[in-house]
Every structure is written in C-alpha cells, then in structure tokens.
Design an enzyme around this catalytic site. Sequence first.
Site, PDB file in Angstrom:
ATOM      1  N   GLY A  52      40.447  34.451  38.511  1.00 11.76           N
ATOM      2  CA  GLY A  52      39.269  34.145  37.687  1.00 11.76           C
ATOM      3  C   GLY A  52      39.116  32.645  37.500  1.00 11.76           C
ATOM      4  N   VAL A  83      44.596  16.338  41.193  1.00 15.32           N
ATOM      5  CA  VAL A  83      45.487  16.564  42.345  1.00 15.32           C
ATOM      6  C   VAL A  83      45.078  15.619  43.476  1.00 15.32           C
ATOM      7  CG1 VAL A  83      46.098  18.213  44.184  1.00 15.32           C
ATOM      8  CG2 VAL A  83      45.939  19.004  41.804  1.00 15.32           C
ATOM      9  N   ARG A 129      39.371  36.780  44.980  1.00 13.28           N
ATOM     10  CA  ARG A 129      40.564  37.617  44.962  1.00 13.28           C
ATOM     11  C   ARG A 129      40.730  38.124  46.391  1.00 13.28           C
ATOM     12  NH1 ARG A 129      38.435  38.576  39.593  1.00 13.28           N
ATOM     13  NH2 ARG A 129      39.925  37.669  38.132  1.00 13.28           N
ATOM     14  N   ASP A 153      48.991  34.204  36.924  1.00 13.01           N
ATOM     15  CA  ASP A 153      50.245  34.785  37.420  1.00 13.01           C
ATOM     16  C   ASP A 153      50.106  35.411  38.807  1.00 13.01           C
ATOM     17  OD1 ASP A 153      51.890  34.071  35.363  1.00 13.01           O
ATOM     18  OD2 ASP A 153      51.684  35.953  34.259  1.00 13.01           O
ATOM     19  N   THR A 203      43.669  29.641  33.524  1.00 14.42           N
ATOM     20  CA  THR A 203      43.076  30.926  33.113  1.00 14.42           C
ATOM     21  C   THR A 203      42.597  30.803  31.672  1.00 14.42           C
ATOM     22  OG1 THR A 203      43.501  33.245  32.540  1.00 14.42           O
ATOM     23  CG2 THR A 203      45.429  31.821  32.609  1.00 14.42           C
ATOM     24  N   ASP A 235      42.656  33.087  29.661  1.00 17.58           N
ATOM     25  CA  ASP A 235      43.344  34.104  28.858  1.00 17.58           C
ATOM     26  C   ASP A 235      44.578  33.610  28.096  1.00 17.58           C
ATOM     27  OD1 ASP A 235      41.498  35.962  29.589  1.00 17.58           O
ATOM     28  OD2 ASP A 235      42.750  36.966  31.083  1.00 17.58           O
ATOM     29  N   ASP A 240      47.499  33.583  29.001  1.00 19.53           N
ATOM     30  CA  ASP A 240      48.549  34.609  29.102  1.00 19.53           C
ATOM     31  C   ASP A 240      49.615  34.279  30.152  1.00 19.53           C
ATOM     32  OD1 ASP A 240      46.877  34.934  31.254  1.00 19.53           O
ATOM     33  OD2 ASP A 240      46.863  37.115  31.184  1.00 19.53           O
ATOM     34  N   ARG A 278      41.645  41.098  29.474  1.00 15.46           N
ATOM     35  CA  ARG A 278      41.914  42.476  29.899  1.00 15.46           C
ATOM     36  C   ARG A 278      43.283  42.915  29.415  1.00 15.46           C
ATOM     37  NH1 ARG A 278      40.486  42.886  35.861  1.00 15.46           N
ATOM     38  NH2 ARG A 278      38.378  42.623  35.084  1.00 15.46           N
ATOM     39  N   ARG A 307      26.393  47.443  15.492  1.00 12.92           N
ATOM     40  CA  ARG A 307      25.946  47.000  16.814  1.00 12.92           C
ATOM     41  C   ARG A 307      27.133  46.431  17.589  1.00 12.92           C
ATOM     42  NH1 ARG A 307      21.863  49.146  15.271  1.00 12.92           N
ATOM     43  NH2 ARG A 307      19.759  48.249  15.196  1.00 12.92           N
TER      44      ARG A 307
HETATM   45  P1  ADP Z   1      45.234  35.417  38.519  1.00 14.61           P
HETATM   46  O1  ADP Z   1      45.797  34.401  39.431  1.00 14.61           O
HETATM   47  O2  ADP Z   1      44.172  34.863  37.629  1.00 14.61           O
HETATM   48  O3  ADP Z   1      46.308  36.203  37.798  1.00 14.61           O
HETATM   49  P2  ADP Z   1      44.764  37.725  40.256  1.00 14.61           P
HETATM   50  O4  ADP Z   1      45.845  38.555  39.657  1.00 14.61           O
HETATM   51  O5  ADP Z   1      43.458  38.356  40.562  1.00 14.61           O
HETATM   52  O6  ADP Z   1      44.402  36.448  39.402  1.00 14.61           O
HETATM   53  O7  ADP Z   1      45.390  37.104  41.608  1.00 14.61           O
HETATM   54  C1  ADP Z   1      44.641  36.235  42.417  1.00 14.61           C
HETATM   55  C2  ADP Z   1      45.033  36.454  43.857  1.00 14.61           C
HETATM   56  O8  ADP Z   1      46.399  36.102  44.044  1.00 14.61           O
HETATM   57  C3  ADP Z   1      44.925  37.889  44.371  1.00 14.61           C
HETATM   58  O9  ADP Z   1      43.628  38.252  44.763  1.00 14.61           O
HETATM   59  C4  ADP Z   1      45.842  37.849  45.566  1.00 14.61           C
HETATM   60  O10 ADP Z   1      45.231  37.274  46.687  1.00 14.61           O
HETATM   61  C5  ADP Z   1      46.952  36.908  45.085  1.00 14.61           C
HETATM   62  N1  ADP Z   1      48.068  37.698  44.573  1.00 14.61           N
HETATM   63  C6  ADP Z   1      48.136  38.387  43.417  1.00 14.61           C
HETATM   64  N2  ADP Z   1      49.293  39.054  43.302  1.00 14.61           N
HETATM   65  C7  ADP Z   1      49.982  38.771  44.426  1.00 14.61           C
HETATM   66  C8  ADP Z   1      51.285  39.171  44.927  1.00 14.61           C
HETATM   67  N3  ADP Z   1      52.088  39.983  44.232  1.00 14.61           N
HETATM   68  N4  ADP Z   1      51.663  38.668  46.125  1.00 14.61           N
HETATM   69  C9  ADP Z   1      50.875  37.846  46.824  1.00 14.61           C
HETATM   70  N5  ADP Z   1      49.649  37.455  46.419  1.00 14.61           N
HETATM   71  C10 ADP Z   1      49.208  37.902  45.237  1.00 14.61           C
HETATM   72  O1  F6P Z   2      40.059  35.048  34.020  1.00 13.87           O
HETATM   73  C1  F6P Z   2      40.583  36.042  33.220  1.00 13.87           C
HETATM   74  C2  F6P Z   2      39.547  37.077  32.976  1.00 13.87           C
HETATM   75  O2  F6P Z   2      38.418  36.471  32.431  1.00 13.87           O
HETATM   76  C3  F6P Z   2      40.007  38.198  32.104  1.00 13.87           C
HETATM   77  O3  F6P Z   2      39.942  37.952  30.738  1.00 13.87           O
HETATM   78  C4  F6P Z   2      39.096  39.290  32.535  1.00 13.87           C
HETATM   79  O4  F6P Z   2      39.648  40.527  32.268  1.00 13.87           O
HETATM   80  C5  F6P Z   2      38.941  39.060  33.988  1.00 13.87           C
HETATM   81  O5  F6P Z   2      39.160  37.685  34.178  1.00 13.87           O
HETATM   82  C6  F6P Z   2      37.615  39.485  34.513  1.00 13.87           C
HETATM   83  O6  F6P Z   2      37.455  39.007  35.793  1.00 13.87           O
HETATM   84  P1  F6P Z   2      36.230  39.405  36.737  1.00 13.87           P
HETATM   85  O7  F6P Z   2      35.143  39.975  35.913  1.00 13.87           O
HETATM   86  O8  F6P Z   2      35.861  38.126  37.389  1.00 13.87           O
HETATM   87  O9  F6P Z   2      36.796  40.371  37.705  1.00 13.87           O
END
Ligand code: ADP
Ligand code: F6P
Length: 324
Positions: A15, A27, A76, A107, A129, A131, A133, A175, A248
């Site tokens: 996200g 960077v 993603r 993460d 992020t 979040d 988190d 989420r 609401r």
């Molecule tokens: P965030 O980085 O915000 O936690 P996501 O969980 O959607 O977002 O992860 C972003 C991208 O990182 C995923 O679409 C995928 O390409 C990669 N990714 C996530 N988990 C893994 C994993 N366990 N191993 C390798 N790549 C991953």
């Molecule tokens: O970036 C984090 C976040 O905004 C979460 O709070 C939310 O659940 C998720 O991304 C939603 O992502 P998307 O609607 O882009 O799939």
Amino acid sequence: MAKKVETIGVLTSGGDAPGMNAAIRAVVRKALSQGLKVKGISQGYKGLLNEEIEDLHPWSVSDIISKGGTILYTARCAEFRTEEGQDRGAEICRKHGIDGLVVIGGDGSFNGAKQLAARGINTIGVPGTIDLDIACTDYTIGFDTAVNTAMEAIDKVRDTSTSHERCSIIEVMGRNAGYIALWCGIANGAEDILLPERYDYDEQKLINNIINNRKRGKKHHIIINAEGIGHSTSMARRIEAATGVETRATILGHLQRGGSPTCRDRVYASMMGAYAADLLAEGKSNRVVGFKNGEYVDFDIAEALDMQKEIPDYMVRVSKAMSS
Ligand code: ADP
Ligand code: F6P
C-alpha cells in the site's frame, strides 16, 4: 565481509503511504552524493519482474517531497511470493547491474527483500505504511499524514452528527492494526473505539453505552471502527434498531492514504531513506531501518519480522477514561 555496491535500485511496494516520495528522494540523493548510481524500479516487485527499470538522477526527484503517493508507483505481486519469482528478481537485478536495493513498504515487502538478500542482492527495507504496524520501529512513513487526515474528516462528521443528535460510526483504515483507530479515538474524543486487536464482538455493550449516554444528556455518540472489524453499515442499522437513536456509518477509505505528507512524515522519510542509502554504501545487507527510543537504528530483516507489536495498553485505558 561487507560487499561493495556500485549501483542501487529503489522501489515502493504494498500500500502506498504519504512520504514515500520523500524517502525515494532521500535514497537517490544520498546515494548519488556517495558516488553510487541509482535506478528506479516502477511498481514494486511486479515492475522488477517486468524490468521496468530506469536511471535516476538528482533532478529525477525534484519537486516530489511535498507530493503524496509514490512516483515509482506500487503494486502487489503474487509471483514474487514464489521461489521462481524471487530467483528471477535477483537475476534481473544482476542483469541491470543492481547490486543493492532499497525496498520501501511494509512487512510483506520486507519478506520479499529478505529473499533477494538471500540471493546476493544487498537489500535494505524502509518502513512505509499508514498502519504503524511494523514491530521493529516506533514510526512508519505515512502514519502521521493519514491519522491527521482521518482526524480532520472525523471532526467534520462529528459536527453534523451532533447537530442531528445522531450516533456516527466512522470506519478508518487498518485491516489488522488499530493504531489509526486508537489515535483518532483519542484525538477526536470518540465514545467508543473498536480495535481489531481487542474487539470482543459484544455489540450489546455499544448499545448500552449509547442508551446510557443519551440518558445522561449526551447529544452525540462517535464510534471509531477499524477496517479490520468492518461491517459499519450493518452495525449502524442494528444499533439504530436497538437504541432508537438515528445512526449513520461513514467509511473514510482511501482518502486516508493520499495527500501531501506532513512535516513529520517528510522528515522521518528523508532520514530513513538517507540511512538506508548509507547502509548500502557501507556494504550492509538484509537490514530494516527503524526509529526506536529516539534514534534511527537498523535490524536484521528476519529478526525484525519476528518482533511483535502490541497496541499500547495504557493508551487504550486512557481512551476509555476520556470517554466515560
Ligand atoms: P506490505 O509491504 O505493505 O505489507 P503486502 O503484504 O501486500 O504489503 O506485500 C507487498 C508485496 O511484497 C506482495 O505483493 C509480494 O509481492 C511481496 N511479498 C509479500 N509477502 C512475501 C513473502 N512472504 N515472500 C516474498 N514476497 C512477499
Ligand atoms: O496500507 C495499509 C492499508 O491501507 C491497510 O490499512 C488496508 O487494509 C489496506 O492497505 C488496503 O489496501 P488496498 O485497498 O490498497 O488493497
């Protein structure tokens, strides 16, 4: 022994978050100032696998520090979760001469970074992020802007809610994490805050709270509900039926992810982006940048991913005391 890098890549993944552009800028400029070459990879790991890679110069990142979103776009990518995808990603880095990489994301993105580091690409994660988190850091890029955007929106809903003597359920992002909900709950003076980490599915408690507050003469009732609990619209219908108080639901949604980053986000993003470039210049790999106890620090990615972050109990108790 530390491996010297000459060309680094930078990508944003998962996200988007306000301040990611400030991190990219930092960077790029910090790495260039140390004699490294920099390439931008569009659309996260998806763009890496599609070889959407181009050279970045100091002027490539001009005028972006104040902009929301990410100039590198984000995505993603399911393929990158597979070993084949990760092998191909590392090969593509080598093909383009990329021997170091900064991954700005959450993460999930750091899991991908860990895989590239294991395949010989010096990789550093930067926490981006809304979040908040990510366990290894007290601060994540985007949180401050998002929580201020949400707070301002909730103030506005509260005005009209009070005028009509309604109950309002306002759903904020998160989420799996209730940080935005908790911070807004305190900042907006909400009567109830529903956190994914703490929700006990006891709607009757909410209903009793609304009825008791009405008896005491309260004109409004604001419930901040985190996205991870969701169902705000149906919850509003049930609450209205049970209490007789017009209710609401407002779902704030993606507006929380956009907008010009706050000063705090710009500064933390600049510091963390620069810190990541420094780590690469020192030959480091498999690290995540964090901000802990007032200092910029870095952790092994696997260790960072194993850390746990709890919603601060004292903040929850204070929020409850404020609304009683
Ligand atoms: P965030 O980085 O915000 O936690 P996501 O969980 O959607 O977002 O992860 C972003 C991208 O990182 C995923 O679409 C995928 O390409 C990669 N990714 C996530 N988990 C893994 C994993 N366990 N191993 C390798 N790549 C991953
Ligand atoms: O970036 C984090 C976040 O905004 C979460 O709070 C939310 O659940 C998720 O991304 C939603 O992502 P998307 O609607 O882009 O799939």
